[in-house]
Design a protein around this motif. Structure first.
Motif: not given
Length: 345
Positions: A158-186
């Motif tokens: 959400d652009p409303a949260y620009k600069g306010k979203i935090g991501l843990s570097d070593f949780l990249y696997t689950s973070n990228m799962a979210y990125a996939a699902v949010a963009n039509g992947g699985t």
């Protein structure tokens, strides 16, 4: 009366002295036990509730070898060709442990060598590892700053949260799962995950080096939303941060942490003792009460009040994803390369 020569007398008294030393728990030689694990709060809880409470009284000298999950998994896998490895027990997320099991790096576990094995909840039981704790990686957010509680993974873009979203570097696997699902992947193929990571870059998402750093950023208000275990949200909430979390309508990545014994452990009996200690009810309840992770064994009982705060409803449980661990293992290097190239490039 039989007379002893001076040499015989000295040999007899030396042997008796050695027997006395071995019989004395305080003076008996301790048994070394090297555990590859995370540090911080997690390592402190292990030390207090497993190492010192359960294993030191059995005569073990527990040494925590603290590192990030990637170097620990790499060490576990690469050392399997050596006669002796450097760890007697290794703790990792389920997908990292799966990778080690696939290449034959782990001992087979059962009730014969781990007496508490049969108390493991059936859906968490595996042949080469024991489940230490579990939760789910959900959206954790500052309740006082995020005025509309998120219900979808799309809130993380959400652009409303620009600069306010935090991501843990070593949780990249689950973070990228979210990125996939949010963009039509699985979570079976991570299609379009790269698009989601690029979206975070455009929104100036903050990349944080550790779980503790994520907690500090939430506490300061430097970030408002993140993807992290509900258990962490609970523990930070207890510390006074005004937090809430949700299992999005699209689902969430399960967070299961496991322990295994390398086949070439220097002290395999010590590693097996560690597996058994991790499954004791007291240790399991301590992780639930202090960190919010759910017990993995039937014998551990937590209060209904705590269950209501850290557990998942039936509907939420049904929304949790079932990741393809083989896919993650085979593509993890590529996923990490994409993550680093976009967010660190």
């Amino acid at each position: 009366m039989t007379k002893l020569s001076r040499r015989q007398f000295l040999a007899t008294t030396s042997a008796a002295g050695a027997s006395a030393l071995l019989a004395s728990p305080a003076l008996a030689q301790s048994k070394e036990l090297v555990v590859g694990t995370w540090g911080g709060t997690f390592g402190d809880l292990l030390k207090a509730n497993v190492d010192e409470a359960l294993l030191v009284p059995q005569g073990y000298d527990v040494l925590q070898e603290i590192s990030g999950p990637v170097p620990r998994r790499t060490k576990l896998i690469t050392e399997r060709m050596q006669r002796r490895g450097s760890m007697d027990a290794a703790l990792l997320a389920d997908f990292d442990m799966h990778a080690a099991a696939r290449v034959g790096a782990l001992e087979t576990l059962d009730a014969g060598n781990v007496p508490n094995y049969d108390t493991i909840l059936p859906f968490l039981k595996k042949k080469t590892s024991v489940p230490l704790i579990y939760s789910a990686h959900v959206i954790v957010y500052r309740k006082d700053l995020v005025k509309t509680p998120p219900t979808s993974v799309q809130a993380l873009w959400d652009p409303a949260y620009k600069g306010k979203i935090g991501l843990s570097d070593f949780l990249y696997t689950s973070n990228m799962a979210y990125a996939a699902v949010a963009n039509g992947g699985t979570v079976d193929n991570y299609a379009n995950a790269e698009k989601g990571v690029e979206g975070w870059k455009a929104l100036e998402a903050k990349l944080l080096p550790s779980t503790e750093a994520v907690g500090q950023a939430l506490a300061s208000g430097d970030i408002w939303l993140t993807i992290i275990s509900a258990a962490r949200g609970y523990s930070w909430q207890k510390s006074g941060i005004d937090l809430a979390w949700c299992v999005p309508e699209e689902g969430a990545f399960p967070a299961v942490y496991e322990a295994g014994v390398p086949k070439n452990a220097r002290h395999p009996e010590a590693g097996l003792a560690y597996m058994n200690a991790l499954l004791t009810p007291d240790a399991q309840v301590a992780f639930a009460e202090k960190m919010g992770y759910l017990p993995t064994v039937k014998s551990a009982k937590i209060s209904p009040e705590l269950e209501a705060r850290i557990g998942f409803s039936e509907a939420e449980q049904n929304r949790l994803w079932t990741p393809d661990l083989d896919f993650i293992m085979e593509n993890q290097a590529g996923l990490l390369d994409t993550w680093n190239r976009i967010l660190k490039g």
